[in-house]
Design an enzyme around this catalytic site. Structure first.
Site, PDB file in Angstrom:
ATOM      1  N   ASP A   1       5.258   1.375   3.985  1.00 26.11           N
ATOM      2  CA  ASP A   1       5.730   0.070   3.470  1.00 26.11           C
ATOM      3  C   ASP A   1       5.820  -0.052   1.949  1.00 26.11           C
ATOM      4  O   ASP A   1       5.481  -1.107   1.404  1.00 26.11           O
ATOM      5  CB  ASP A   1       4.838  -1.059   4.001  1.00 26.11           C
TER       6      ASP A   1
ATOM      7  N   ASP B   1       8.440  -1.823   7.170  1.00 20.98           N
ATOM      8  CA  ASP B   1       8.309  -3.127   7.821  1.00 20.98           C
ATOM      9  C   ASP B   1       9.728  -3.699   7.925  1.00 20.98           C
ATOM     10  O   ASP B   1      10.435  -3.778   6.908  1.00 20.98           O
ATOM     11  CB  ASP B   1       7.403  -4.015   6.945  1.00 20.98           C
TER      12      ASP B   1
ATOM     13  N   HIS C   1      11.627  -6.722   9.824  1.00 24.15           N
ATOM     14  CA  HIS C   1      11.581  -7.898  10.698  1.00 24.15           C
ATOM     15  C   HIS C   1      12.943  -8.574  10.857  1.00 24.15           C
ATOM     16  O   HIS C   1      13.690  -8.700   9.882  1.00 24.15           O
ATOM     17  CB  HIS C   1      10.639  -8.947  10.100  1.00 24.15           C
TER      18      HIS C   1
ATOM     19  N   LYS D   1       9.062  -0.779  11.979  1.00 21.93           N
ATOM     20  CA  LYS D   1       8.140  -1.548  12.821  1.00 21.93           C
ATOM     21  C   LYS D   1       8.353  -3.034  12.581  1.00 21.93           C
ATOM     22  O   LYS D   1       8.939  -3.416  11.557  1.00 21.93           O
ATOM     23  CB  LYS D   1       6.689  -1.177  12.496  1.00 21.93           C
TER      24      LYS D   1
ATOM     25  N   CYS E   1      -1.249  -2.480   6.758  1.00 26.22           N
ATOM     26  CA  CYS E   1      -0.502  -1.332   7.286  1.00 26.22           C
ATOM     27  C   CYS E   1      -1.270  -0.020   7.141  1.00 26.22           C
ATOM     28  O   CYS E   1      -1.333   0.778   8.075  1.00 26.22           O
ATOM     29  CB  CYS E   1       0.862  -1.218   6.617  1.00 26.22           C
TER      30      CYS E   1
HETATM   31  C1  VGL Z   1       2.100  -5.854   6.414  1.00 27.75           C
HETATM   32  C2  VGL Z   1       1.648  -8.043   6.098  1.00 27.75           C
HETATM   33  C3  VGL Z   1       2.772  -8.397   6.803  1.00 27.75           C
HETATM   34  C4  VGL Z   1       1.753  -4.437   6.205  1.00 27.75           C
HETATM   35  C5  VGL Z   1       3.227  -6.169   7.130  1.00 27.75           C
HETATM   36  O1  VGL Z   1       2.438  -3.603   6.820  1.00 27.75           O
HETATM   37  O2  VGL Z   1       0.796  -4.139   5.448  1.00 27.75           O
HETATM   38  N1  VGL Z   1       1.317  -6.780   5.909  1.00 27.75           N
HETATM   39  N2  VGL Z   1       3.557  -7.453   7.307  1.00 27.75           N
HETATM   40 ZN    ZN Z   2       5.454  -7.757   8.067  1.00 29.81          ZN
END
Ligand code: VGL
Ligand code: ZN
Length: 208
Positions: A8, A46, A48, A106, A151
């Protein structure tokens, strides 16, 4: 066989991003410096949809930081971040992406969040990263990126759990630290599961 897992390192997790991690950008030279020492490098992203259930904006009367029940799992609510196709979801421009063999995305399912690069938070679906690494003959993983307390932590815990000897390179990670002590508690929890936590100079000195 060792693999580097880069989690990420996206614009939204860096300063001025939607879910900025303090000093998130400072790990980029550290990570770039580690890359030449690995034969296999994979990355987690990440990713979404706009209607994701982890976004506070998608729930009436909720603010980022609140905790709700999302389809049976405790869910921290976040600002809108890493929306598929947005600039915020892109990897930071200064990250050296040349040697990344595969990207595992993800967080696409709006009904469940995914902190780990291996499985969603309910462990219902796999991203395929574990199978891929095993196919490649990987036995040891080294995890770097954002965020230490989300993550990185869940990726490292799953990595160790599915049989990889797992190391977190602490100075190549930064955390959200929503509550004071979250980063240190995450590191302690990982150490408690047998995960090594080391610093990159130490690793580079002992040879990889
Ligand atoms: C994450 C917060 C929201 C991460 C992902 O992958 O660290 N943290 N979404
Ligand atoms: Zn996220």
């Amino acid at each position: 066989m060792k693999a580097l897992i880069i989690t990420d390192i996206q614009n939204d997790f860096c300063p001025r991003g939607a879910l900025a991690v303090n000093e998130g950008d400072q790990i980029i030279p550290v990570v770039n410096n580690l890359i030449p020492h690995f034969n296999l490098i994979v990355a987690v992203q990440d990713w979404h949809p706009a209607n994701h259930g982890s976004f506070a904006a998608n729930h009436p009367n909720q603010q980022p930081g609140n905790i709700i029940d999302l389809n049976g799992l405790q869910q921290v609510l976040w600002p809108i971040h890493c929306v598929q196709g947005s600039q915020g979801a892109e990897y930071v421009a200064t990250l050296n992406k040349d040697k990344i063999e595969r990207v595992f995305q993800k967080g696409q399912d709006p009904s469940i969040d995914s902190y780990s690069g291996f499985f969603d938070n309910g462990r219902r679906n796999s991203t395929g990263m574990g199978e891929y690494l095993k196919e490649k003959g990987v036995t040891e993983t080294y995890v770097v990126g954002l965020a230490t307390d989300y993550c990185v932590k869940y990726t490292a815990l799953d990595s160790q759990d599915i049989g990889f000897s797992t190391t977190v390179i602490e100075d190549a990670c930064r955390g959200v630290e929503q509550n004071p002590g979250d980063i240190e508690r995450a590191l302690e929890e990982m150490r408690g599961k047998g995960i090594n936590v080391i610093q990159s100079p130490e690793l580079l000195n002992t040879g990889l």
